[in-house]
Design a protein around this motif. Sequence first.
Motif, short mmCIF file in Angstrom:
data_model
loop_
_atom_site.label_atom_id
_atom_site.label_comp_id
_atom_site.label_asym_id
_atom_site.label_seq_id
_atom_site.Cartn_x
_atom_site.Cartn_y
_atom_site.Cartn_z
N HIS A 27 -1.62 -1.34 6.82
CA HIS A 27 -1.64 0.07 7.41
C HIS A 27 -0.84 -0.40 8.95
O HIS A 27 -1.20 0.53 9.86
CB HIS A 27 -3.10 0.62 8.12
N ASP A 42 0.94 -1.30 -0.26
CA ASP A 42 -0.02 0.10 -0.14
C ASP A 42 0.84 1.15 -0.05
O ASP A 42 1.21 1.76 1.08
CB ASP A 42 -0.63 -0.23 1.00
N GLU A 102 -3.83 8.57 1.63
CA GLU A 102 -4.15 8.25 2.75
C GLU A 102 -4.80 9.37 3.79
O GLU A 102 -5.19 8.92 4.94
CB GLU A 102 -2.79 7.57 3.53
#
Length: 472
Positions: free
Chosen positions: A428, A280, A314
Amino acid sequence: MWMLVLVAGALLDRGRPALDAVRPESISATVRFLSDDLLEGRGTGTRAHAIAEKYVATRMQALGLRPAGEAGYLQQVKLCETRAQGQLIVDGAEVKDVLVAGDCGTPDRTVEGELAFAGYGQAGELPGLRGKIAMVLAGAPASLPSTQRALASSNEDKLKRLRAAGAVAEVVLTTPELEARRPWALLQRNFVNGQAYDADDLPPLPVVYLDLGESDRLRQRPGSRARLHLTQTSRSFESGNVIGLLPGDSQETIVYSAHLDHLGICAPGARDPICNGAIDNATGIAEVLEIARGFAALPKRERSVLFIAVTGEERGLLGSAWFVRHPTVPRERMIANLNLDQLLPAYPVGELVLRGAELSTLEDHVRAAAAELELLIVPDPVPEQNFFARSDQLNFARIGVPSACLWQGFSGPRGEAAFKDFRSNRYHQPGDEWLPAYDWEAAAQMARAELLVGISLLSGPRPRWKPKSPFR
Ligand SMILES: [Zn+2]
């Protein structure tokens, strides 16, 4: 070198020089560099992110892309970050568990008003809010189809409606369903670094979030007097989108995008404090660069192809929101957006999930490419995640550009296990790192699929929304 084993169709024939140019080892190397601890998790606006911008610009130049930002390859996005604290007093008593979002406005102020319940904050639920503090349910009615529901859930849109209706603040009430998907503890973590906004699109009202207990309690008390005291410290800063163009015969443009930013130093004080963001979304950037290499290898391009590495995803899709408000290619020239977010190269790719392509005739191009590459189109196995509304493709759809964030699906039980393992143990978190066990040929498979969709888009009519699309 990738070997062609299928009976080649016309699309595959035409795409072969591009598909052959995709190199799995290049995807691996790009992910490895961008997710190195030295890059400190590429937090939006950090020096580490600026280094990552330079890296992507350098790669674009080396691939022969033309600078298509505002200063060379770069487009600076003006941002504001704010950390707020607040107190909510209802009928003289302080509400215990609250999170207050700042708005980059005055550092210290108090708003007062009567509490009024405004449903999900949709049009038609807003009469009589003038001068009041609106209590609004998070999310949107379950009766809506999933994409519409995700759109109606947008709190930015709700705030604009509440403001127009004269409300002075918003209190967001959670529900058991939302609490299951986004627990209070996760929301608290999201508040650790404050909120960030595009400087030209600040929220029009202060927002208070309540936990489930307080949500249930206050919902029963419309008409109560409420007072919100807010203090905040704000700072202005900038972070870059990186944009390169491969010109074609026509100025009509296919847009590939991926977010470059991640969470930065996300666990200060921990043994490993860095959220490296390998999956990510270093994978998305690495794929976009390989796709650019593929298009550059084509002898002819009827249309142009734009490649964008966006910042601020984000923090709330901020870089793409800025780009669509300040496009460096006129919006009517953008015919489609393919956004790449979180490829998981942990298992061979056998499937594709349309994730947005079904809303427009982009679907035909995805199906054509999938058929040539022997990939099955499957329904989204996790529709409740509403991924279409959660990454940068949403901002392109909002300005009318048909978009999709194709996904590799589970492609079997092994993929499902890998996906679940990633979501619970690394997503995350500091553990989202480059791993030697990853399968970079699988990553190359996805890059080839995205590439072949784009090659299919080089000619023929522009994609258009289907009647069921909420973006028509
Ligand atoms: Zn993310």
